[in-house]
Motif scaffolding. Structure first.
Motif, PDB file in Angstrom:
ATOM      1  N   LEU A 117       0.830  -1.206   0.000  1.00  0.00           N
ATOM      2  CA  LEU A 117       0.000   0.000   0.000  1.00  0.00           C
ATOM      3  C   LEU A 117       0.864   1.256   0.000  1.00  0.00           C
ATOM      4  CD1 LEU A 117      -2.861  -1.134   2.396  1.00  0.00           C
ATOM      5  CD2 LEU A 117      -2.925  -0.947  -0.105  1.00  0.00           C
ATOM      6  N   ALA A 118       2.004   1.204   0.671  1.00  0.00           N
ATOM      7  CA  ALA A 118       2.935   2.348   0.655  1.00  0.00           C
ATOM      8  C   ALA A 118       3.541   2.526  -0.735  1.00  0.00           C
ATOM      9  CB  ALA A 118       4.031   2.150   1.697  1.00  0.00           C
ATOM     10  N   VAL A 119       3.825   1.418  -1.426  1.00  0.00           N
ATOM     11  CA  VAL A 119       4.337   1.493  -2.801  1.00  0.00           C
ATOM     12  C   VAL A 119       3.288   2.157  -3.696  1.00  0.00           C
ATOM     13  CG1 VAL A 119       4.936   0.128  -4.851  1.00  0.00           C
ATOM     14  CG2 VAL A 119       5.961  -0.431  -2.636  1.00  0.00           C
ATOM     15  N   LEU A 120       2.029   1.760  -3.540  1.00  0.00           N
ATOM     16  CA  LEU A 120       0.967   2.369  -4.341  1.00  0.00           C
ATOM     17  C   LEU A 120       0.847   3.854  -4.050  1.00  0.00           C
ATOM     18  CD1 LEU A 120      -1.938  -0.248  -4.273  1.00  0.00           C
ATOM     19  CD2 LEU A 120      -0.225   0.134  -6.051  1.00  0.00           C
ATOM     20  N   ALA A 121       0.887   4.214  -2.788  1.00  0.00           N
ATOM     21  CA  ALA A 121       0.783   5.632  -2.416  1.00  0.00           C
ATOM     22  C   ALA A 121       1.970   6.417  -2.959  1.00  0.00           C
ATOM     23  CB  ALA A 121       0.708   5.771  -0.899  1.00  0.00           C
ATOM     24  N   ASP A 122       3.158   5.834  -2.917  1.00  0.00           N
ATOM     25  CA  ASP A 122       4.368   6.484  -3.413  1.00  0.00           C
ATOM     26  C   ASP A 122       4.335   6.625  -4.930  1.00  0.00           C
ATOM     27  OD1 ASP A 122       7.113   7.510  -2.920  1.00  0.00           O
ATOM     28  OD2 ASP A 122       7.683   5.772  -4.140  1.00  0.00           O
ATOM     29  N   THR A 123       3.736   5.652  -5.600  1.00  0.00           N
ATOM     30  CA  THR A 123       3.663   5.649  -7.058  1.00  0.00           C
ATOM     31  C   THR A 123       2.736   6.738  -7.572  1.00  0.00           C
ATOM     32  OG1 THR A 123       4.063   3.276  -7.077  1.00  0.00           O
ATOM     33  CG2 THR A 123       3.123   4.207  -9.068  1.00  0.00           C
ATOM     34  N   HIS A 124       1.684   7.011  -6.848  1.00  0.00           N
ATOM     35  CA  HIS A 124       0.668   7.959  -7.322  1.00  0.00           C
ATOM     36  C   HIS A 124       0.408   9.024  -6.277  1.00  0.00           C
ATOM     37  CE1 HIS A 124      -0.189   5.595 -10.861  1.00  0.00           C
ATOM     38  NE2 HIS A 124      -0.079   4.543 -10.098  1.00  0.00           N
ATOM     39  N   GLU A 125       1.431   9.807  -5.962  1.00  0.00           N
ATOM     40  CA  GLU A 125       1.297  10.855  -4.964  1.00  0.00           C
ATOM     41  C   GLU A 125       0.551  12.072  -5.487  1.00  0.00           C
ATOM     42  OE1 GLU A 125       5.348  11.553  -3.816  1.00  0.00           O
ATOM     43  OE2 GLU A 125       5.109  10.335  -2.027  1.00  0.00           O
ATOM     44  N   ASP A 126       0.454  12.217  -6.791  1.00  0.00           N
ATOM     45  CA  ASP A 126      -0.156  13.426  -7.366  1.00  0.00           C
ATOM     46  C   ASP A 126      -1.596  13.599  -6.902  1.00  0.00           C
ATOM     47  OD1 ASP A 126       2.179  13.803  -8.804  1.00  0.00           O
ATOM     48  OD2 ASP A 126       1.404  12.736 -10.561  1.00  0.00           O
ATOM     49  N   ASP A 127      -1.934  14.822  -6.608  1.00  0.00           N
ATOM     50  CA  ASP A 127      -3.297  15.165  -6.249  1.00  0.00           C
ATOM     51  C   ASP A 127      -4.163  15.098  -7.500  1.00  0.00           C
ATOM     52  OD1 ASP A 127      -5.103  18.091  -5.542  1.00  0.00           O
ATOM     53  OD2 ASP A 127      -5.297  16.205  -4.446  1.00  0.00           O
ATOM     54  N   ASP A 128      -5.401  14.578  -7.351  1.00  0.00           N
ATOM     55  CA  ASP A 128      -6.306  14.432  -8.493  1.00  0.00           C
ATOM     56  C   ASP A 128      -6.532  15.745  -9.224  1.00  0.00           C
ATOM     57  OD1 ASP A 128      -6.509  11.843  -7.641  1.00  0.00           O
ATOM     58  OD2 ASP A 128      -8.582  11.988  -6.959  1.00  0.00           O
ATOM     59  N   ASP A 129      -6.772  16.805  -8.471  1.00  0.00           N
ATOM     60  CA  ASP A 129      -7.045  18.097  -9.097  1.00  0.00           C
ATOM     61  C   ASP A 129      -5.836  18.598  -9.888  1.00  0.00           C
ATOM     62  OD1 ASP A 129      -9.603  18.103  -8.059  1.00  0.00           O
ATOM     63  OD2 ASP A 129      -9.010  19.187  -6.251  1.00  0.00           O
ATOM     64  N   GLU A 130      -4.630  18.344  -9.374  1.00  0.00           N
ATOM     65  CA  GLU A 130      -3.413  18.735 -10.094  1.00  0.00           C
ATOM     66  C   GLU A 130      -3.289  17.963 -11.395  1.00  0.00           C
ATOM     67  OE1 GLU A 130       0.113  18.531  -7.689  1.00  0.00           O
ATOM     68  OE2 GLU A 130      -0.840  19.661  -6.069  1.00  0.00           O
ATOM     69  N   ALA A 131      -3.635  16.675 -11.368  1.00  0.00           N
ATOM     70  CA  ALA A 131      -3.559  15.861 -12.582  1.00  0.00           C
ATOM     71  C   ALA A 131      -4.531  16.370 -13.632  1.00  0.00           C
ATOM     72  CB  ALA A 131      -3.851  14.394 -12.262  1.00  0.00           C
ATOM     73  N   ASN A 173      -9.861   2.625  -1.735  1.00  0.00           N
ATOM     74  CA  ASN A 173      -9.653   1.877  -2.962  1.00  0.00           C
ATOM     75  C   ASN A 173      -8.800   2.670  -3.951  1.00  0.00           C
ATOM     76  OD1 ASN A 173      -9.859   0.413  -5.384  1.00  0.00           O
ATOM     77  ND2 ASN A 173     -11.855  -0.388  -4.787  1.00  0.00           N
ATOM     78  N   PHE A 174      -7.513   2.368  -3.946  1.00  0.00           N
ATOM     79  CA  PHE A 174      -6.550   3.024  -4.835  1.00  0.00           C
ATOM     80  C   PHE A 174      -6.958   2.847  -6.295  1.00  0.00           C
ATOM     81  CE2 PHE A 174      -2.988   2.117  -7.652  1.00  0.00           C
ATOM     82  CZ  PHE A 174      -2.341   3.328  -7.653  1.00  0.00           C
ATOM     83  N   LEU A 175      -7.333   1.635  -6.667  1.00  0.00           N
ATOM     84  CA  LEU A 175      -7.675   1.337  -8.056  1.00  0.00           C
ATOM     85  C   LEU A 175      -8.883   2.151  -8.510  1.00  0.00           C
ATOM     86  CD1 LEU A 175      -6.587  -0.497 -10.281  1.00  0.00           C
ATOM     87  CD2 LEU A 175      -8.158  -2.271  -9.500  1.00  0.00           C
ATOM     88  N   LYS A 176      -9.903   2.231  -7.660  1.00  0.00           N
ATOM     89  CA  LYS A 176     -11.090   3.026  -8.004  1.00  0.00           C
ATOM     90  C   LYS A 176     -10.735   4.509  -8.105  1.00  0.00           C
ATOM     91  CE  LYS A 176     -15.879   3.910  -6.592  1.00  0.00           C
ATOM     92  NZ  LYS A 176     -15.865   5.212  -7.199  1.00  0.00           N
ATOM     93  N   GLY A 177      -9.905   4.986  -7.197  1.00  0.00           N
ATOM     94  CA  GLY A 177      -9.484   6.385  -7.244  1.00  0.00           C
ATOM     95  C   GLY A 177      -8.726   6.709  -8.513  1.00  0.00           C
ATOM     96  N   GLN A 178      -7.832   5.802  -8.901  1.00  0.00           N
ATOM     97  CA  GLN A 178      -7.052   5.981 -10.124  1.00  0.00           C
ATOM     98  C   GLN A 178      -7.984   6.001 -11.344  1.00  0.00           C
ATOM     99  OE1 GLN A 178      -4.401   2.682 -10.946  1.00  0.00           O
ATOM    100  NE2 GLN A 178      -2.885   4.053 -11.824  1.00  0.00           N
TER     101      GLN A 178
END
Length: 195
Positions: free
Chosen positions: A56-70, A121-126
């Motif tokens: 879960l830390a790897v996933l968080a580290d991989t996608h640190e960008d804020d949704d609004d910034e993306a 849910n990281f996958l749903k958020g992505q």
């Protein structure tokens, strides 16, 4: 955490990402991570207590960008909506075809085994972030007359379902680059206004 501890944690996350990419989620042990990081078991447990916590830390580290910034980044610049959508899909295609450091199998293994709330849910958020980016690009294209679409949200969601399906196919039965292009173009052709 001090600078040295932050550096050590980042090193562990980088090595763990490689291990999870190579072995999936369910086949990784803490010993695998210890071996990859060339640290002691105790050194690893100072930072992470389980493979799940580490993953879960790897996933968080991989996608640190804020949704609004993306979303803002996707809409920034002078490029047309069509050019921006093409660039977005080019990046998705790279992810589908990526062989190294690809967490797709590990992510799906994790979500098949674990009950995850929508909030976590990281996958749903992505997926939802990608849908919002594509929806905004389609809306911009409709405003400029570049696209014709009565339901930008539905079209964006459909496009991302296709992308997710292609990711799964690439890791299970395989898919060619030409087949990926064909599927993405099929969806995009529906956006182009008729003459």
């Amino acid at each position: 955490m001090g600078e040295k501890a932050d550096h050590k944690k980042k090193h562990i996350l980088d090595k763990a990402r490689v291990v999870f990419s190579e072995k999936g989620f369910k086949n990784v042990t803490m010993k695998d991570i210890v071996d990859a990081c060339e640290i002691s078991r105790g050194g690893l447990y100072l930072y992470f207590s389980s493979t799940e916590e580490l993953f879960l830390a790897v996933l968080a580290d991989t996608h640190e960008d804020d949704d609004d910034e993306a979303i803002a980044a996707a809409l920034a610049g002078d490029a047309s909506a069509g050019d921006m959508l093409a660039l977005f899909l080019k990046e998705q295609k790279k992810e589908i075809l990526r062989k190294k450091n690809n967490l797709t199998v590990a992510i799906y293994e994790y979500y098949f085994v674990n009950k995850v709330t929508d909030k976590d849910n990281f996958l749903k958020g992505q997926f939802d972030t990608a849908v919002r980016i594509v929806e905004k690009l389609i809306e911009n294209g409709v405003e400029t007359g570049e696209f014709c679409c009565e339901n930008p949200f539905g079209c964006a969601r459909n496009l991302m379902y296709v992308v997710e399906g292609l990711k799964v196919m690439s890791k299970t039965i395989g898919i060619t680059e030409e087949a990926i292009d064909k599927e993405l173009m099929y969806v995009l052709e529906g956006l182009v206004p008729e003459d």
